[in-house]
Motif scaffolding. Structure first.
Motif, mmCIF file in Angstrom:
data_model
loop_
_atom_site.group_PDB
_atom_site.id
_atom_site.type_symbol
_atom_site.label_atom_id
_atom_site.label_comp_id
_atom_site.label_asym_id
_atom_site.label_seq_id
_atom_site.Cartn_x
_atom_site.Cartn_y
_atom_site.Cartn_z
ATOM 1 N N ASN A 90 0.762 -1.010 -0.027
ATOM 2 C CA ASN A 90 0.133 0.011 -0.099
ATOM 3 C C ASN A 90 0.796 1.279 0.038
ATOM 4 O O ASN A 90 1.785 1.319 0.638
ATOM 5 N N VAL A 91 0.644 2.209 -0.658
ATOM 6 C CA VAL A 91 1.236 3.423 -0.962
ATOM 7 C C VAL A 91 0.386 4.708 -0.974
ATOM 8 O O VAL A 91 -0.983 4.643 -1.287
ATOM 9 N N PRO A 92 0.915 5.970 -0.692
ATOM 10 C CA PRO A 92 0.405 7.017 -0.696
ATOM 11 C C PRO A 92 0.040 7.428 -2.160
ATOM 12 O O PRO A 92 0.517 6.979 -3.194
ATOM 13 N N TYR A 93 -0.892 8.947 -2.223
ATOM 14 C CA TYR A 93 -1.180 9.248 -3.442
ATOM 15 C C TYR A 93 0.299 9.770 -4.021
ATOM 16 O O TYR A 93 1.051 10.296 -3.595
ATOM 17 N N TYR A 94 0.275 9.429 -5.260
ATOM 18 C CA TYR A 94 1.543 9.799 -5.925
ATOM 19 C C TYR A 94 2.844 9.598 -5.404
ATOM 20 O O TYR A 94 3.959 10.440 -5.767
ATOM 21 N N VAL A 95 3.117 8.527 -4.986
ATOM 22 C CA VAL A 95 4.464 8.354 -4.390
ATOM 23 C C VAL A 95 5.377 8.020 -5.540
ATOM 24 O O VAL A 95 4.769 7.714 -6.617
ATOM 25 N N GLN A 96 6.502 8.362 -5.351
ATOM 26 C CA GLN A 96 7.716 8.501 -6.399
ATOM 27 C C GLN A 96 8.656 7.309 -6.278
ATOM 28 O O GLN A 96 8.698 6.680 -5.170
ATOM 29 N N ASP A 97 9.077 6.715 -7.341
ATOM 30 C CA ASP A 97 10.278 6.051 -7.269
ATOM 31 C C ASP A 97 11.466 7.009 -7.331
ATOM 32 O O ASP A 97 11.423 8.058 -6.937
ATOM 33 N N LEU A 98 12.700 6.208 -7.043
ATOM 34 C CA LEU A 98 14.086 6.865 -6.896
ATOM 35 C C LEU A 98 14.199 7.892 -7.999
ATOM 36 O O LEU A 98 14.863 9.028 -7.985
ATOM 37 N N ILE A 99 13.776 7.425 -9.487
ATOM 38 C CA ILE A 99 14.266 8.305 -10.381
ATOM 39 C C ILE A 99 13.132 9.477 -10.754
ATOM 40 O O ILE A 99 13.379 10.528 -10.839
ATOM 41 N N SER A 100 12.000 9.055 -10.572
ATOM 42 C CA SER A 100 10.722 9.991 -10.734
ATOM 43 C C SER A 100 10.901 11.131 -9.871
ATOM 44 O O SER A 100 10.371 12.219 -9.787
ATOM 45 N N ALA A 101 11.184 10.702 -8.550
ATOM 46 C CA ALA A 101 11.465 11.659 -7.607
ATOM 47 C C ALA A 101 12.252 12.820 -7.938
ATOM 48 O O ALA A 101 12.093 14.050 -7.513
ATOM 49 N N PHE A 102 13.087 12.400 -8.420
ATOM 50 C CA PHE A 102 14.356 13.520 -8.875
ATOM 51 C C PHE A 102 13.709 14.522 -9.959
ATOM 52 O O PHE A 102 13.850 15.640 -9.768
#
Length: 269
Positions: A147-159
């Motif tokens: 389970n994850v929150p709204y629009y959680v990012q991965d390591l690259i998309s976060a950047f």
């Protein structure tokens, strides 16, 4: 975490959405303004230790949309390769890939393919954004779901998401809360704004702002102090990354860039 992995990680852990646990389901996806990047962007870096250039890194956005889940996405690759002269010491051929929704700037899929000496690991995460789930594979074998929150990012998309944020009014000492899905959990991390500085690298002379992420909580307990210099303009591309180690430091510097969405107003030469 190996030193190379730590250098890789510091490029791609930045985002700015506060983490809150949610139990509902998305009915429609957000539209998020992005004036920082677009198709065809390519950033090149050299990673060095002292006078030795140990590796090269490349961040590349596909030249055209990739359709994923019937939506247009940016297909983005981050590759790190040790120099042939350094392969005898420590051979690296790492690839990270993400598919970022063009309108919402959130991930649909993340891949990590690690090849470091004899170590090999393949990791995949599929983001089911509408039901707030992530499904993972390890070495191509179905693993678990989370389970994850709204629009959680991965390591690259976060950047890349971080590059869309406004740092103009950020003050020295301000802390940004950083959530990303990493391996098997959502990790919160503090990123401290350290001020502004003009620096010279191979790609040019730039006005920058400096961020200091804390990677110890949830990522690793072995990483030393890390500093990231980003161009102080609308593009917000990384110019330099420095990680202090027991003796000296590992440094990554921007050497070339192309295909930018707009001008680098921070460039001084």
């Amino acid at each position: 975490m190996k030193k190379f992995s730590a250098v890789i990680l510091i490029f791609i852990v930045l985002t700015g959405t506060a983490y809150t646990q949610v139990d509902s389901v998305l009915k429609e996806f957000r539209i998020h303004q992005n004036n920082a990047f677009s198709y065809g962007e390519r950033l090149s870096f050299e990673i060095s230790y002292g006078f030795l250039t140990a590796a090269e890194a490349f961040m590349t956005i596909s030249p055209a949309p990739f359709i994923y889940n019937s939506r247009e996405t940016y297909e983005i690759n981050f590759d790190v390769n040790s120099r042939s002269s350094f392969d005898m010491v420590y051979k690296v051929r790492d690839n990270y890939k993400t598919y970022i929704d063009i309108k919402g700037i959130f991930p649909w899929r993340f891949e990590q393919h690690i090849r470091e000496n004899d170590y090999k690991r393949d990791f995949e995460a599929t983001f089911i954004q509408e039901s707030l789930k992530v499904y993972t594979k390890v070495n191509y074998v179905e693993d678990k779901n989370y389970n994850v929150p709204y629009y959680v990012q991965d390591l690259i998309s976060a950047f890349y998401y971080a590059r869309t944020l406004d740092f103009k009014n950020t003050k020295d000492g301000d802390i940004i809360t950083v959530p990303s899905f990493y391996k098997d959990k959502v990790v919160n991390m503090n990123v401290r704004f350290e001020g502004r500085e003009v620096i010279d690298v191979a790609a040019g002379k730039f006005k920058t702002f400096i961020l200091k992420p804390d990677l110890k909580e949830g990522f690793t307990t072995k990483t030393s102090d890390i500093y990231i210099w980003m161009t102080d303009d609308d593009r917000k591309i990384p110019v330099k990354v420095k990680m202090k180690i027991v003796i000296g430091a590992l440094v990554a510097e921007l050497t070339q860039y192309s295909g930018l969405y707009g001008p680098l107003d921070s460039r001084l030469d």
